[in-house]
Design an enzyme around this catalytic site. Sequence first.
Site, PDB file in Angstrom:
ATOM      1  N   ILE A  16       0.829  -1.210   0.000  1.00 50.32           N
ATOM      2  CA  ILE A  16       0.000   0.000   0.000  1.00 50.32           C
ATOM      3  C   ILE A  16       0.865   1.262   0.000  1.00 50.32           C
ATOM      4  O   ILE A  16       0.482   2.278  -0.587  1.00 50.32           O
ATOM      5  CB  ILE A  16      -1.021  -0.004   1.166  1.00 50.32           C
ATOM      6  CG1 ILE A  16      -2.162   0.952   0.863  1.00 50.32           C
ATOM      7  CG2 ILE A  16      -0.387   0.335   2.498  1.00 50.32           C
ATOM      8  CD1 ILE A  16      -2.960   0.607  -0.355  1.00 50.32           C
ATOM      9  N   SER A  38      11.695   0.994   7.349  1.00 52.94           N
ATOM     10  CA  SER A  38      11.192  -0.326   6.986  1.00 52.94           C
ATOM     11  C   SER A  38      12.312  -1.303   7.274  1.00 52.94           C
ATOM     12  O   SER A  38      13.481  -0.971   7.064  1.00 52.94           O
ATOM     13  CB  SER A  38      10.816  -0.331   5.491  1.00 52.94           C
ATOM     14  OG  SER A  38       9.734  -1.182   5.227  1.00 52.94           O
ATOM     15  N   ARG A  39      11.973  -2.502   7.745  1.00 53.05           N
ATOM     16  CA  ARG A  39      13.017  -3.447   8.151  1.00 53.05           C
ATOM     17  C   ARG A  39      13.918  -3.824   6.983  1.00 53.05           C
ATOM     18  O   ARG A  39      15.132  -3.926   7.117  1.00 53.05           O
ATOM     19  CB  ARG A  39      12.380  -4.719   8.723  1.00 53.05           C
ATOM     20  CG  ARG A  39      11.556  -4.478   9.973  1.00 53.05           C
ATOM     21  CD  ARG A  39      10.704  -5.683  10.279  1.00 53.05           C
ATOM     22  NE  ARG A  39       9.969  -6.114   9.073  1.00 53.05           N
ATOM     23  CZ  ARG A  39       9.201  -7.172   8.989  1.00 53.05           C
ATOM     24  NH1 ARG A  39       9.050  -7.935  10.048  1.00 53.05           N
ATOM     25  NH2 ARG A  39       8.575  -7.472   7.871  1.00 53.05           N
ATOM     26  N   LYS A  92      -5.479   1.848   7.913  1.00 51.08           N
ATOM     27  CA  LYS A  92      -6.513   1.032   8.551  1.00 51.08           C
ATOM     28  C   LYS A  92      -6.034  -0.419   8.612  1.00 51.08           C
ATOM     29  O   LYS A  92      -5.251  -0.800   7.749  1.00 51.08           O
ATOM     30  CB  LYS A  92      -7.847   1.106   7.810  1.00 51.08           C
ATOM     31  CG  LYS A  92      -7.809   0.966   6.302  1.00 51.08           C
ATOM     32  CD  LYS A  92      -7.350  -0.289   5.641  1.00 51.08           C
ATOM     33  CE  LYS A  92      -8.011  -1.579   5.972  1.00 51.08           C
ATOM     34  NZ  LYS A  92      -7.552  -2.678   5.050  1.00 51.08           N
ATOM     35  N   ASP A 170      -9.646  -7.653   7.287  1.00 53.67           N
ATOM     36  CA  ASP A 170      -8.746  -6.607   6.791  1.00 53.67           C
ATOM     37  C   ASP A 170      -9.422  -5.846   5.644  1.00 53.67           C
ATOM     38  O   ASP A 170      -9.543  -4.621   5.716  1.00 53.67           O
ATOM     39  CB  ASP A 170      -7.383  -7.196   6.372  1.00 53.67           C
ATOM     40  CG  ASP A 170      -6.491  -6.130   5.771  1.00 53.67           C
ATOM     41  OD1 ASP A 170      -5.795  -5.434   6.533  1.00 53.67           O
ATOM     42  OD2 ASP A 170      -6.522  -5.951   4.533  1.00 53.67           O
TER      43      ASP A 170
HETATM   44  P1  NAP Z   1       2.554  -5.424   3.029  1.00 49.86           P
HETATM   45  O1  NAP Z   1       2.633  -5.431   1.542  1.00 49.86           O
HETATM   46  O2  NAP Z   1       2.855  -6.680   3.762  1.00 49.86           O
HETATM   47  O3  NAP Z   1       3.478  -4.234   3.524  1.00 49.86           O
HETATM   48  C1  NAP Z   1       3.686  -3.940   4.873  1.00 49.86           C
HETATM   49  C2  NAP Z   1       5.155  -3.667   5.067  1.00 49.86           C
HETATM   50  O4  NAP Z   1       5.362  -3.389   6.429  1.00 49.86           O
HETATM   51  C3  NAP Z   1       6.023  -4.869   4.736  1.00 49.86           C
HETATM   52  O5  NAP Z   1       6.433  -4.856   3.406  1.00 49.86           O
HETATM   53  C4  NAP Z   1       7.145  -4.770   5.728  1.00 49.86           C
HETATM   54  O6  NAP Z   1       8.280  -4.123   5.101  1.00 49.86           O
HETATM   55  C5  NAP Z   1       6.637  -3.877   6.834  1.00 49.86           C
HETATM   56  N1  NAP Z   1       6.475  -4.611   8.103  1.00 49.86           N
HETATM   57  C6  NAP Z   1       6.821  -4.172   9.311  1.00 49.86           C
HETATM   58  N2  NAP Z   1       6.535  -5.040  10.262  1.00 49.86           N
HETATM   59  C7  NAP Z   1       6.013  -6.101   9.659  1.00 49.86           C
HETATM   60  C8  NAP Z   1       5.533  -7.345  10.116  1.00 49.86           C
HETATM   61  N3  NAP Z   1       5.558  -7.661  11.425  1.00 49.86           N
HETATM   62  N4  NAP Z   1       5.054  -8.212   9.211  1.00 49.86           N
HETATM   63  C9  NAP Z   1       5.030  -7.914   7.895  1.00 49.86           C
HETATM   64  N5  NAP Z   1       5.474  -6.722   7.402  1.00 49.86           N
HETATM   65  C10 NAP Z   1       5.962  -5.838   8.277  1.00 49.86           C
HETATM   66  O7  NAP Z   1       1.095  -4.989   3.510  1.00 49.86           O
HETATM   67  P2  NAP Z   1       0.135  -3.904   2.828  1.00 49.86           P
HETATM   68  O8  NAP Z   1      -0.805  -4.582   1.907  1.00 49.86           O
HETATM   69  O9  NAP Z   1       0.910  -2.774   2.326  1.00 49.86           O
HETATM   70  O10 NAP Z   1      -0.736  -3.523   4.105  1.00 49.86           O
HETATM   71  C11 NAP Z   1      -0.247  -2.704   5.135  1.00 49.86           C
HETATM   72  C12 NAP Z   1      -1.408  -1.991   5.793  1.00 49.86           C
HETATM   73  O11 NAP Z   1      -2.085  -1.234   4.784  1.00 49.86           O
HETATM   74  C13 NAP Z   1      -2.453  -2.950   6.380  1.00 49.86           C
HETATM   75  O12 NAP Z   1      -2.963  -2.432   7.562  1.00 49.86           O
HETATM   76  C14 NAP Z   1      -3.542  -2.989   5.322  1.00 49.86           C
HETATM   77  O13 NAP Z   1      -4.829  -3.227   5.873  1.00 49.86           O
HETATM   78  C15 NAP Z   1      -3.455  -1.575   4.755  1.00 49.86           C
HETATM   79  N6  NAP Z   1      -3.983  -1.475   3.389  1.00 49.86           N
HETATM   80  C16 NAP Z   1      -3.627  -2.380   2.412  1.00 49.86           C
HETATM   81  C17 NAP Z   1      -4.201  -2.297   1.155  1.00 49.86           C
HETATM   82  C18 NAP Z   1      -3.848  -3.256   0.029  1.00 49.86           C
HETATM   83  O14 NAP Z   1      -4.526  -3.251  -1.007  1.00 49.86           O
HETATM   84  N7  NAP Z   1      -2.814  -4.069   0.131  1.00 49.86           N
HETATM   85  C19 NAP Z   1      -5.122  -1.293   0.877  1.00 49.86           C
HETATM   86  C20 NAP Z   1      -5.407  -0.355   1.851  1.00 49.86           C
HETATM   87  C21 NAP Z   1      -4.841  -0.475   3.099  1.00 49.86           C
HETATM   88  P3  NAP Z   1       9.757  -4.482   5.670  1.00 49.86           P
HETATM   89  O15 NAP Z   1       9.934  -5.961   5.491  1.00 49.86           O
HETATM   90  O16 NAP Z   1      10.672  -3.644   4.862  1.00 49.86           O
HETATM   91  O17 NAP Z   1       9.714  -4.085   7.132  1.00 49.86           O
END
Ligand code: NAP
Length: 309
Positions: A16, A38-39, A92, A170
Amino acid sequence: MAVSRIRLGLVGIGKIARDQHLPALAADDRFELVATASRNARLDDVPGYGDVAEMIAAVPDLDAVSLCTPPDGRYEQAAAAIDAGLHVMLEKPPTATLSEIFALAERARDKGVVLFTTWHSREAAGVDPARDWLRDKRIDAVRIAWREDIRRWHPGQEWILAAGGFGVFDPGINALSIATKILPDPLLLDSAWMDVPEGRAAPLAAGMAMRSGAAKVEVALDFLQTGPQTWDIEVDTDAGMLKLGMGGSILQLPGEAERKQPDREYPRLYARFAELVARGESDVDVRPLQIVADAFMLAERRVTEAFAF
Ligand code: NAP
């Protein structure tokens, strides 16, 4: 008078952050992206740090952070930012538990910084007009269907099915964020069920029976929907049926042509954050999270077959 830009650190560079936050920030000259935390992930042209504390220590003139990490773990990141006197914008769901968001709200108030719990689906084009249209109608029934393919939208996101990941809630919390905005009466949960795959902590499917005023509200959430994807809310009223399609971006009112406008959800969220910072005002709305917490308290749970991405 020249207004200084908000120097922002973006935290959690995943899907996101890259899909929505970076383009929205690049297009808004009230913000300057000065660092990331970011990690693992780094951006080519912005200084990157391994976590929030390291970023705060290295960039002394930060004004704000925007957290795009998974909800479990955000409390510590947000608390560190608040303690450093930074304004905080949360993806969120805002936190993994209700106690965490209430504690953050208090901490931000004590420190005099802005806390913003974002609900991006509320910024979809059809949502404000839907709320306005419903204001003087009698609402008879509401049906919410949020059915999407976890493998398509959340590939490899193991955290989403872990404890604190919310599973199908989610995306489902987006529907609840819209419902709590457009329906005049509070949403109260009567019963719920959840299907949790063996070996996982969070559900892949769920159903809820709720009420809002005199209207029954049915919610169906599914994370295994292949083919056409469904993010629909239908509201039966004394003046006909209102339908919000595609996550709130398409509005269909009785007897009218479909209204559809381009997606401006994240630009609108950052515009709102800039306004809140300018006014020194927080915006903390926990209602969608409260309903999810109620569902986790009340739901009948069934264990279903194991799931692999
Ligand atoms: P994601 O692709 O997994 O990205 C989250 C990033 O946070 C990871 O790439 C990771 O980067 C970092 N991170 C830090 N602590 C972590 C942990 N314990 N486990 C996993 N990753 C961790 O997830 P995302 O889809 O972007 O979603 C993140 C948030 O945005 C959620 O709350 C989700 O509900 C919200 N969101 C997502 C979307 C969507 O379409 N995907 C839409 C709207 C909102 P590092 O490894 O570099 O730390």
